[in-house]
Write an enzyme that holds these catalytic residues in place. Structure first.
Site, PDB file in Angstrom:
ATOM      1  N   ASP A  41      -0.453  38.918 -11.830  1.00  0.00           N
ATOM      2  CA  ASP A  41       0.306  37.870 -12.561  1.00  0.00           C
ATOM      3  C   ASP A  41       2.184  38.716 -12.793  1.00  0.00           C
ATOM      4  O   ASP A  41       1.530  39.941 -13.911  1.00  0.00           O
ATOM      5  CB  ASP A  41      -0.483  37.616 -13.505  1.00  0.00           C
ATOM      6  CG  ASP A  41      -0.024  36.808 -14.190  1.00  0.00           C
ATOM      7  OD1 ASP A  41       1.078  36.091 -13.659  1.00  0.00           O
ATOM      8  OD2 ASP A  41      -0.257  36.132 -15.380  1.00  0.00           O
ATOM      9  N   GLU A 135       1.801  33.953  -8.482  1.00  0.00           N
ATOM     10  CA  GLU A 135      -0.021  34.548  -9.118  1.00  0.00           C
ATOM     11  C   GLU A 135      -0.827  34.802  -7.629  1.00  0.00           C
ATOM     12  O   GLU A 135      -0.330  33.828  -6.839  1.00  0.00           O
ATOM     13  CB  GLU A 135       0.020  33.749 -10.290  1.00  0.00           C
ATOM     14  CG  GLU A 135      -1.827  34.590 -11.165  1.00  0.00           C
ATOM     15  CD  GLU A 135      -1.813  33.058 -11.947  1.00  0.00           C
ATOM     16  OE1 GLU A 135      -2.654  33.496 -12.631  1.00  0.00           O
ATOM     17  OE2 GLU A 135      -1.163  32.386 -11.847  1.00  0.00           O
TER      18      GLU A 135
END
Length: 422
Positions: A41, A135
């Site tokens: 992320d 992500e």
């Protein structure tokens, strides 16, 4: 206990400080060198890129988003400490952080960085499933022989390379499955690296039910009303009792509360929908005013469908009133399309039914369900003009690609060009 220095990748440093490099970013976990699933992320992705490109902003709170009537797309961590959050209305964000530097989104730049990062991920393993622009989840099972290092070492090296090449940072979660990897990635942001293994169930037991992805305010209220505020309470339910209390989704909810997740990392997973939306600088009421930005969004949606090799088999119209009430209307199409004109024809009647005096601050259009792009706008005896429309749209896009977005402007778009804040 197995350990790794994230700064120099030395294995099993004995203390809190690495003897090889003096670094203090040491990871320790019993399963550190055996877990294969990673959640990557980016940290404040849009804002981090803007700070990278404008070093004078490094010490300032930065918000990426639309105009004063827009919403926050991203906020740096300094702005977040002041209470700014993604999707927050811009006027609230500026009230919480009046000294913030506001920057309009530059999606082309962000997509370019995301593509480069994805290439770096795919060099680690072919099992990369993007979840959003910033992500992704990776499965590094069976890659140790290739890299001559376990996944934890490979991922720590990847994080260092992202910082060196892209000059942004990522947070990584390492675990035995996707759910736990995501939860791990969120434990140590920014620039983090966290691990969840067999101890995860005990850790989850004391956490609030809202920790689980997918447990939003409505479900949290339902769980609380039933006496379930901690994940440990849910984890103790067997499948039959969970179904009795919470319906067909109950057993899966209880399993996730125990940290169980059987989802595979699937690089071929298709998007469920594609959409585009815009927030107005001032509220709009009249149908004629709303049609101009709707057309612009239809053009944008058509372009996104073409880029992904997909078509719309249905159209979703989204409107948000000045009272922040969201209205969603849908229609299925007789034939899949990616032509803006056909998308507009489907959405305009739904818009006309809603534009009866209410003030709207946002409009959006989406395609759901999706269909393969090669099924779009096929020749049809009932619509012999479809080939000509498709050719005209292709010609317009070629001109814009060569001379810029303003090279060709539809008359439908002129009424809204000064009103919308992307």
């Amino acid at each position: 206990m197995p350990a790794l220095c994230r700064d120099c990748l030395a294995r099993d440093p004995p203390g809190a400080t690495c003897l090889a490099c003096g670094g203090r970013r040491i990871i320790r976990h019993d399963s550190l060198f055996t877990l294969p699933i990673a959640h990557v992320d980016c940290d404040a992705f849009y804002a981090s890129i803007e700070k990278r490109d404008r070093p004078e902003l490094l010490a300032h709170p930065v918000i990426v988003g639309g105009g004063r009537r827009g919403v926050v797309s991203a906020a740096c961590y300094l702005a977040r400490t002041r209470g700014v959050r993604s999707a927050m209305p811009m006027f609230k964000a500026l009230a919480a952080c009046p000294d913030a530097v506001v920057i309009r989104p530059d999606m082309a730049k962000y997509v370019a960085v995301a593509r480069e990062m994805r290439e770096m991920m795919e060099a680690l393993t072919p099992l990369v499933q993007p979840l959003s622009i910033d992500e992704a989840v990776l499965d590094l099972s069976g890659t140790e022989a290739l890299h001559r290092a376990p996944p934890a070492v490979v991922l720590a090296h990847f994080a260092r390379e992202v910082e060196r090449r892209l000059r942004i940072t990522v947070s990584i979660g390492l675990a035995p499955n996707r759910l736990l990897a995501k939860l791990a990635a969120e434990r140590d942001k920014p620039r983090g690296f966290a691990v969840l293994g067999p101890e995860a169930r005990d850790w989850l037991a004391g956490q609030p039910v809202t920790l689980l992805p997918g447990v939003g305010p409505a479900l949290a209220r339902k769980l609380t009303a039933a006496g379930f505020t901690r994940l440990g309470q849910l984890a103790g339910l067997d499948a039959r009792e969970a179904a009795r209390r919470f319906g067909e989704d109950g057993p899966a909810l209880a399993a996730r509360a125990r940290g169980e997740d059987s989802r595979r990392v699937d690089p071929a997973r298709e998007a469920k929908s594609i959409s585009a939306e815009t927030t107005f600088e001032t509220d709009l009421r009249a149908l004629a005013e709303l049609e101009a930005p709707l057309w612009q969004l239809c053009e944008k949606l058509g372009r996104r469908l073409s880029e992904k090799g997909l078509a719309a088999a249905g159209v979703v119209l989204k409107l948000k009133t000045d009272k922040f009430e969201t209205r969603t209307r849908t229609v299925r199409l007789g034939r899949p399309t990616k032509l803006p004109e056909m998308l507009f024809r489907a959405a305009q009647p739904m818009l006309a039914k809603e534009a009866t005096g209410a003030a709207f601050r946002l409009i959006g259009i989406g395609s759901q369900p999706l269909a393969p792009g090669d099924q779009a706008d096929l020749p049809d005896l009932a619509d012999p003009d479809v080939a000509r429309r498709a050719g005209r749209w292709a010609a317009v896009e070629k001109l814009r690609a060569r001379f810029g977005a303003d090279a060709v402007i539809s008359g439908r778009a002129l009424g809204g060009r000064k009103r919308d804040a992307e």
